[in-house]
Write a protein that holds these residues in place. Structure first.
Motif, PDB file in Angstrom:
ATOM      1  N   ASP A  15       0.790  -1.175   0.152  1.00 53.87           N
ATOM      2  CA  ASP A  15      -0.015  -0.100   0.043  1.00 53.87           C
ATOM      3  C   ASP A  15       0.781   1.145   0.028  1.00 53.87           C
ATOM      4  O   ASP A  15       0.164   2.361  -0.289  1.00 53.87           O
ATOM      5  N   PHE A  16       2.211   1.080   0.089  1.00 59.76           N
ATOM      6  CA  PHE A  16       3.027   2.364   0.238  1.00 59.76           C
ATOM      7  C   PHE A  16       2.864   3.054  -1.118  1.00 59.76           C
ATOM      8  O   PHE A  16       3.353   2.312  -2.278  1.00 59.76           O
ATOM      9  N   CYS A  17       2.754   4.438  -1.129  1.00 64.65           N
ATOM     10  CA  CYS A  17       2.832   5.058  -2.319  1.00 64.65           C
ATOM     11  C   CYS A  17       3.205   6.457  -2.282  1.00 64.65           C
ATOM     12  O   CYS A  17       3.117   6.884  -0.895  1.00 64.65           O
ATOM     13  N   ASP A  18       3.208   7.184  -2.984  1.00 66.01           N
ATOM     14  CA  ASP A  18       3.745   8.847  -2.901  1.00 66.01           C
ATOM     15  C   ASP A  18       2.475   9.508  -2.406  1.00 66.01           C
ATOM     16  O   ASP A  18       2.767  10.568  -1.798  1.00 66.01           O
ATOM     17  N   ASP A  19       1.517   9.002  -2.134  1.00 67.47           N
ATOM     18  CA  ASP A  19       0.389   9.962  -2.098  1.00 67.47           C
ATOM     19  C   ASP A  19      -0.216   9.556  -0.452  1.00 67.47           C
ATOM     20  O   ASP A  19      -1.237  10.430  -0.246  1.00 67.47           O
ATOM     21  N   ALA A  29      12.964   9.370  13.347  1.00 68.81           N
ATOM     22  CA  ALA A  29      13.355   8.157  12.674  1.00 68.81           C
ATOM     23  C   ALA A  29      13.664   8.497  11.389  1.00 68.81           C
ATOM     24  O   ALA A  29      14.960   7.930  11.086  1.00 68.81           O
ATOM     25  N   LEU A  30      13.414   9.781  10.777  1.00 66.44           N
ATOM     26  CA  LEU A  30      13.605   9.953   9.292  1.00 66.44           C
ATOM     27  C   LEU A  30      15.406  10.590   9.703  1.00 66.44           C
ATOM     28  O   LEU A  30      16.207  10.376   9.002  1.00 66.44           O
ATOM     29  N   GLU A  31      15.505  11.385  10.685  1.00 66.23           N
ATOM     30  CA  GLU A  31      16.688  11.911  10.943  1.00 66.23           C
ATOM     31  C   GLU A  31      17.829  10.783  11.314  1.00 66.23           C
ATOM     32  O   GLU A  31      18.860  11.013  10.801  1.00 66.23           O
ATOM     33  N   ILE A  87       7.032  20.882   9.508  1.00 65.57           N
ATOM     34  CA  ILE A  87       5.744  20.921   9.275  1.00 65.57           C
ATOM     35  C   ILE A  87       5.269  20.639   8.015  1.00 65.57           C
ATOM     36  O   ILE A  87       3.963  20.546   7.688  1.00 65.57           O
ATOM     37  N   ASP A  88       6.109  20.542   7.077  1.00 68.59           N
ATOM     38  CA  ASP A  88       5.672  20.502   5.662  1.00 68.59           C
ATOM     39  C   ASP A  88       5.646  18.949   5.305  1.00 68.59           C
ATOM     40  O   ASP A  88       5.374  18.679   4.201  1.00 68.59           O
ATOM     41  N   LEU A  89       6.321  18.126   6.156  1.00 67.11           N
ATOM     42  CA  LEU A  89       6.069  16.787   5.673  1.00 67.11           C
ATOM     43  C   LEU A  89       4.885  15.977   5.808  1.00 67.11           C
ATOM     44  O   LEU A  89       4.563  15.283   6.748  1.00 67.11           O
ATOM     45  N   THR A  90       4.204  16.505   4.975  1.00 67.80           N
ATOM     46  CA  THR A  90       2.593  15.986   4.932  1.00 67.80           C
ATOM     47  C   THR A  90       2.446  15.083   4.051  1.00 67.80           C
ATOM     48  O   THR A  90       1.125  14.783   3.632  1.00 67.80           O
ATOM     49  N   SER A  91       3.221  14.323   3.231  1.00 65.45           N
ATOM     50  CA  SER A  91       2.911  13.265   2.352  1.00 65.45           C
ATOM     51  C   SER A  91       4.309  12.713   2.005  1.00 65.45           C
ATOM     52  O   SER A  91       5.267  12.967   2.225  1.00 65.45           O
ATOM     53  N   VAL A  92       4.073  11.331   1.623  1.00 69.07           N
ATOM     54  CA  VAL A  92       5.426  10.606   1.151  1.00 69.07           C
ATOM     55  C   VAL A  92       6.040  11.209   0.162  1.00 69.07           C
ATOM     56  O   VAL A  92       7.340  11.439  -0.044  1.00 69.07           O
ATOM     57  N   ARG A  93       5.258  11.837  -0.815  1.00 69.17           N
ATOM     58  CA  ARG A  93       5.919  12.642  -1.885  1.00 69.17           C
ATOM     59  C   ARG A  93       6.843  13.897  -1.246  1.00 69.17           C
ATOM     60  O   ARG A  93       7.972  14.005  -1.919  1.00 69.17           O
ATOM     61  N   LYS A  94       6.214  14.576  -0.326  1.00 68.76           N
ATOM     62  CA  LYS A  94       6.800  15.483   0.369  1.00 68.76           C
ATOM     63  C   LYS A  94       8.373  15.132   0.856  1.00 68.76           C
ATOM     64  O   LYS A  94       9.226  15.870   0.850  1.00 68.76           O
ATOM     65  N   ILE A  95       8.048  14.091   1.726  1.00 69.44           N
ATOM     66  CA  ILE A  95       9.355  13.382   2.307  1.00 69.44           C
ATOM     67  C   ILE A  95      10.303  13.106   1.282  1.00 69.44           C
ATOM     68  O   ILE A  95      11.477  13.298   1.423  1.00 69.44           O
ATOM     69  N   LYS A  96       9.975  12.599   0.300  1.00 66.50           N
ATOM     70  CA  LYS A  96      11.016  12.267  -0.891  1.00 66.50           C
ATOM     71  C   LYS A  96      11.559  13.748  -1.478  1.00 66.50           C
ATOM     72  O   LYS A  96      12.702  13.511  -1.517  1.00 66.50           O
ATOM     73  N   ASP A  97      10.740  14.603  -1.661  1.00 69.40           N
ATOM     74  CA  ASP A  97      11.361  15.866  -2.066  1.00 69.40           C
ATOM     75  C   ASP A  97      12.340  16.245  -1.188  1.00 69.40           C
ATOM     76  O   ASP A  97      13.398  17.042  -1.419  1.00 69.40           O
ATOM     77  N   LEU A  98      12.117  16.346   0.182  1.00 66.35           N
ATOM     78  CA  LEU A  98      13.101  16.886   1.238  1.00 66.35           C
ATOM     79  C   LEU A  98      14.197  16.095   1.336  1.00 66.35           C
ATOM     80  O   LEU A  98      15.425  16.532   1.281  1.00 66.35           O
TER      81      LEU A  98
END
Lengths: 215, 78
Positions: free
Chosen positions: B21-25, B45-47, B60-71
């Motif tokens: 079920d893991f996806c960018d959305d 955990a990401l750090e 505050i901006d880590l609001t989706s998998v896509r945004k985490i990947k962008d970061l």
């Protein structure tokens, strides 16, 4: 498609997804339409420091409410300022304001003398050292970003060091808040159920046993 | 393990999201376990996992998998 069959389909979809809380919420909403009001809240307590590790986030500040802030909080929350003033002046309650990057992000009220839960018609004196956390709100655009979790972790950490015990009540439909509190270290002490039948009959469950658990 | 697999493992551990079920959305609105406290757990955990520093405005901006990947991409990972 008739209204009834649409509802049946929605209900079946919820059963398939095992969204039992959503089903309960749908039933409660349907009963409300015919004059049967049901309110269910769970009560949690936390009096230990086995909490999530302290997390430092720059720009996160908590400060006590000043009388001059009441109008701002009234506008922020949509509540009448008289109601908020009464909490401070009559009930001696406190409010903590949560700031993030110099902007008001939310708040939380703390009661020390009486636990008042108007939606459940519940009011009880709090024992010594008990603090009832209620009416917490985080700005819509900042929800589920860790701010309330951070606030609770810091508040409870400081309070437990002063031998405080924290109480909180959460509506049964508010899954995320219940989850967050459980992860922080809150444990459930009871469930209150209020059923009002056409505003004539009131059925209450769990009221007597709850107060024994936090006195 | 590549970055995507490491992310999948984090999401499985923190939010109980099955790998299929893991996806960018994925967002806090679509993941039931993504609450205020889990968001903090995800942040730490990401750090730790990627050995990065996340600033508060980024948290505050880590609001989706896509945004985490962008970061992560901005920080030279991926």
């Amino acid at each position: 498609m008739s209204n009834l069959s649409r509802r049946m389909r929605t209900c079946l979809a919820l059963v398939r997804r095992r969204s039992y809380l959503d089903i309960l919420e749908a039933i409660i909403a349907s009963l409300k339409r015919i004059g049967i009001f049901i309110q269910i809240s769970e009560f949690f307590t936390c009096d230990h420091d086995r909490l999530s590790p302290d997390i430092r986030i720059s720009g996160f500040i908590v400060r006590d409410l000043h009388p001059d802030d009441i109008e701002t909080i009234a506008a922020f929350s949509g509540k009448r300022s008289e109601v908020l003033r009464e909490r401070v002046e009559k009930f001696k309650e406190e409010c903590q304001l949560i700031y993030f990057q110099d902007k008001l992000a939310g708040y939380c009220w703390l009661a020390f003398e009486t636990m008042r839960v108007p939606e459940l018609e519940y009011e009880e004196k709090l024992g010594d050292n008990n603090v009832y956390l209620y009416d917490s709100l985080i700005r819509d655009d900042l929800r589920n970003r860790g701010l309330l979790g951070l606030y609770l972790i810091k508040t409870i950490r400081n309070g437990v060091a002063q031998h405080k015990r924290f109480l909180i009540s959460i509506d049964i439909s508010n899954y995320k808040s219940r989850q967050a509190c459980t992860k922080i270290g809150f444990t459930k002490i009871g469930t209150l159920i209020l059923i009002k039948l056409w505003s004539l009959v009131r059925l209450k469950s769990g009221y007597r046993s709850l107060k024994e658990k936090y006195r | 393990m590549n970055t995507d697999d490491r992310m999948k493992a984090l999401f499985r551990e923190i939010f109980q999201v099955p790998e299929k079920d893991f996806c960018d959305d994925l967002t806090p609105d679509t993941v039931r376990e993504w609450d205020s406290v889990s968001h903090l757990v995800l942040f730490t955990a990401l750090e730790k996992e990627f050995r990065i520093q996340i600033r508060s405005e980024e948290l505050i901006d880590l609001t989706s998998v896509r945004k985490i990947k962008d970061l992560l991409a901005r920080k030279g990972i991926m």
